[in-house]
Enzyme design. Structure first.
Site, PDB file in Angstrom:
ATOM      1  N   TYR A  52       0.827  -1.219   0.000  1.00  0.00           N
ATOM      2  CA  TYR A  52       0.000   0.000   0.000  1.00  0.00           C
ATOM      3  C   TYR A  52       0.858   1.264   0.000  1.00  0.00           C
ATOM      4  O   TYR A  52       0.451   2.276  -0.588  1.00  0.00           O
ATOM      5  CB  TYR A  52      -1.009  -0.026   1.158  1.00  0.00           C
ATOM      6  N   HIS A 105     -14.582   1.388  -0.214  1.00  0.00           N
ATOM      7  CA  HIS A 105     -13.466   0.496   0.119  1.00  0.00           C
ATOM      8  C   HIS A 105     -12.302   1.245   0.773  1.00  0.00           C
ATOM      9  O   HIS A 105     -11.181   0.745   0.789  1.00  0.00           O
ATOM     10  CB  HIS A 105     -12.985  -0.243  -1.136  1.00  0.00           C
ATOM     11  N   ASN A 197     -18.507   0.239 -19.543  1.00  0.00           N
ATOM     12  CA  ASN A 197     -17.307  -0.547 -19.216  1.00  0.00           C
ATOM     13  C   ASN A 197     -16.593  -0.940 -20.502  1.00  0.00           C
ATOM     14  O   ASN A 197     -17.195  -0.997 -21.576  1.00  0.00           O
ATOM     15  CB  ASN A 197     -17.716  -1.808 -18.433  1.00  0.00           C
ATOM     16  N   LEU A 198     -15.311  -1.229 -20.362  1.00  0.00           N
ATOM     17  CA  LEU A 198     -14.520  -1.610 -21.533  1.00  0.00           C
ATOM     18  C   LEU A 198     -15.082  -2.861 -22.207  1.00  0.00           C
ATOM     19  O   LEU A 198     -15.176  -2.942 -23.432  1.00  0.00           O
ATOM     20  CB  LEU A 198     -13.068  -1.849 -21.095  1.00  0.00           C
TER      21      LEU A 198
HETATM   22  P1  NAD Z   1     -11.525  -4.729 -11.591  1.00  0.00           P
HETATM   23  O1  NAD Z   1     -10.061  -4.548 -11.825  1.00  0.00           O
HETATM   24  O2  NAD Z   1     -12.007  -6.025 -11.059  1.00  0.00           O
HETATM   25  O3  NAD Z   1     -12.289  -4.463 -12.974  1.00  0.00           O
HETATM   26  C1  NAD Z   1     -11.997  -3.335 -13.753  1.00  0.00           C
HETATM   27  C2  NAD Z   1     -12.972  -3.264 -14.906  1.00  0.00           C
HETATM   28  O4  NAD Z   1     -12.701  -2.074 -15.616  1.00  0.00           O
HETATM   29  C3  NAD Z   1     -12.863  -4.438 -15.886  1.00  0.00           C
HETATM   30  O5  NAD Z   1     -14.147  -4.950 -16.182  1.00  0.00           O
HETATM   31  C4  NAD Z   1     -12.231  -3.791 -17.125  1.00  0.00           C
HETATM   32  O6  NAD Z   1     -12.681  -4.382 -18.337  1.00  0.00           O
HETATM   33  C5  NAD Z   1     -12.702  -2.363 -17.007  1.00  0.00           C
HETATM   34  N1  NAD Z   1     -11.811  -1.397 -17.657  1.00  0.00           N
HETATM   35  C6  NAD Z   1     -10.463  -1.465 -17.848  1.00  0.00           C
HETATM   36  N2  NAD Z   1     -10.026  -0.377 -18.481  1.00  0.00           N
HETATM   37  C7  NAD Z   1     -11.119   0.413 -18.711  1.00  0.00           C
HETATM   38  C8  NAD Z   1     -11.311   1.669 -19.333  1.00  0.00           C
HETATM   39  N3  NAD Z   1     -10.292   2.361 -19.864  1.00  0.00           N
HETATM   40  N4  NAD Z   1     -12.569   2.170 -19.397  1.00  0.00           N
HETATM   41  C9  NAD Z   1     -13.630   1.474 -18.873  1.00  0.00           C
HETATM   42  N5  NAD Z   1     -13.500   0.277 -18.281  1.00  0.00           N
HETATM   43  C10 NAD Z   1     -12.252  -0.240 -18.190  1.00  0.00           C
HETATM   44  O7  NAD Z   1     -11.986  -3.538 -10.680  1.00  0.00           O
HETATM   45  P2  NAD Z   1     -13.141  -3.400  -9.619  1.00  0.00           P
HETATM   46  O8  NAD Z   1     -14.382  -4.006 -10.171  1.00  0.00           O
HETATM   47  O9  NAD Z   1     -13.129  -1.972  -9.213  1.00  0.00           O
HETATM   48  O10 NAD Z   1     -12.673  -4.293  -8.373  1.00  0.00           O
HETATM   49  C11 NAD Z   1     -11.321  -4.266  -7.956  1.00  0.00           C
HETATM   50  C12 NAD Z   1     -11.098  -4.028  -6.476  1.00  0.00           C
HETATM   51  O11 NAD Z   1      -9.704  -3.693  -6.340  1.00  0.00           O
HETATM   52  C13 NAD Z   1     -11.869  -2.846  -5.926  1.00  0.00           C
HETATM   53  O12 NAD Z   1     -12.399  -3.231  -4.726  1.00  0.00           O
HETATM   54  C14 NAD Z   1     -10.832  -1.726  -5.698  1.00  0.00           C
HETATM   55  O13 NAD Z   1     -10.890  -1.226  -4.372  1.00  0.00           O
HETATM   56  C15 NAD Z   1      -9.482  -2.379  -5.849  1.00  0.00           C
HETATM   57  N6  NAD Z   1      -8.615  -1.613  -6.813  1.00  0.00           N
HETATM   58  C16 NAD Z   1      -8.631  -0.249  -6.787  1.00  0.00           C
HETATM   59  C17 NAD Z   1      -7.860   0.472  -7.706  1.00  0.00           C
HETATM   60  C18 NAD Z   1      -7.898   1.997  -7.653  1.00  0.00           C
HETATM   61  O14 NAD Z   1      -8.144   2.564  -6.595  1.00  0.00           O
HETATM   62  N7  NAD Z   1      -7.696   2.696  -8.791  1.00  0.00           N
HETATM   63  C19 NAD Z   1      -7.075  -0.194  -8.648  1.00  0.00           C
HETATM   64  C20 NAD Z   1      -7.074  -1.611  -8.640  1.00  0.00           C
HETATM   65  C21 NAD Z   1      -7.863  -2.304  -7.705  1.00  0.00           C
END
Ligand code: NAD
Length: 229
Positions: A52, A105, A197-198
């Site tokens: 983290y 989260h 979503n993507l």
């Molecule tokens: P996930 O990684 O499981 O899914 C991400 C989704 O975003 C996928 O379906 C993917 O196809 C889509 N995606 C990728 N690029 C994209 C774009 N340019 N435009 C639109 N869609 C796009 O993420 P989640 O469902 O948020 O779950 C992951 C868990 O991990 C969460 O609980 C989160 O707290 C944590 N996490 C957070 C971060 C962050 O804070 N940025 C990053 C990674 C993981």
């Protein structure tokens, strides 16, 4: 019209923050069980802190993108008729100008006292951090909700889902509960539901409508149409 927007890691992907499930099921090379569970923190706090700490440090190198800015603009226009709920622990919504973000989260830039529960704004490392400034004794942990823990603000989110006319999910795989069930909750209360979503999410069939592409294109286009520009 009342709108609830749920965002996930995908909205920050174009800012350069890696998503979680896209590549290989690993989060920045780590198994989720090793860095995002209370058991992992008990067994090996140093590894969890290093993970983290690195994510927190990386925030200084990224900027909000067009999707974050469009949602901030929507908040400026419709105020508290928008409830923005994010699963993300980054602060890109706030840096785009959103002022009322529900971080279900938790947040990378926050530390949580294991003893008194006080949440403290935190920018640096949590390895060898001083004890909690509130109780003077407690050990600090990352203020993020790990798998197996209860997300923040579930009551407020439930109320917003019950009252909204439109529920929009952006950049989330639909694999992490309870966020993945929000679409069904909102729909049960009569809201229209839209996925941006993507690729189709796990629960894409629960939505009335799904548009697939990059959040940086889809979200500004959706906001423009909603506000009639
Ligand atoms: P996930 O990684 O499981 O899914 C991400 C989704 O975003 C996928 O379906 C993917 O196809 C889509 N995606 C990728 N690029 C994209 C774009 N340019 N435009 C639109 N869609 C796009 O993420 P989640 O469902 O948020 O779950 C992951 C868990 O991990 C969460 O609980 C989160 O707290 C944590 N996490 C957070 C971060 C962050 O804070 N940025 C990053 C990674 C993981």
């Amino acid at each position: 019209m009342k709108v609830v927007v749920l965002t996930g890691a995908g909205i920050s992907a174009e800012s350069g923050v890696p998503t979680f499930r896209d590549a290989d099921g690993l989060w920045e090379g780590h198994r989720v069980e090793d860095v995002a569970t209370p058991e992992a923190f008990l067994a090996d706090p140093e590894t969890v802190h290093r993970f983290y700490d690195a994510r927190r440090a990386a925030l200084t190198k990224v900027l909000p993108n067009a999707a974050h800015h469009a949602l901030a603009e929507l908040e400026r226009l419709i105020g508290d008729h928008l409830t923005l709920v994010t699963q993300n622990i980054d602060d890109l919504h706030e840096r785009a100008g959103s002022e009322r973000v529900i971080h279900m989260h938790g947040e990378l830039r926050s530390a949580l006292c294991l003893r008194c529960g006080r949440r403290t704004r935190w920018e640096g490392s949590l390895l060898d951090a001083p004890p909690c400034a509130g109780c003077g004794k407690g050990v600090l942990r990352p203020d993020v909700v790990w798998f197996g823990e209860v997300p923040y603000a579930m009551e407020a989110i439930g109320d917003a889902l019950a009252e909204c006319d439109l529920f929009v999910s952006v950049g989330t795989s639909g694999a992490v509960y309870p966020a993945a069930s929000f679409v069904q909750q909102a729909r049960a209360y009569g809201a229209r539901t839209l996925e941006l979503n993507l690729v189709p999410s796990v629960g894409t069939h629960f939505f009335h409508e799904a548009r697939h592409g990059r959040a940086g294109d889809l979200v500004p286009a959706w906001v423009s149409r909603l506000i009639g520009q």
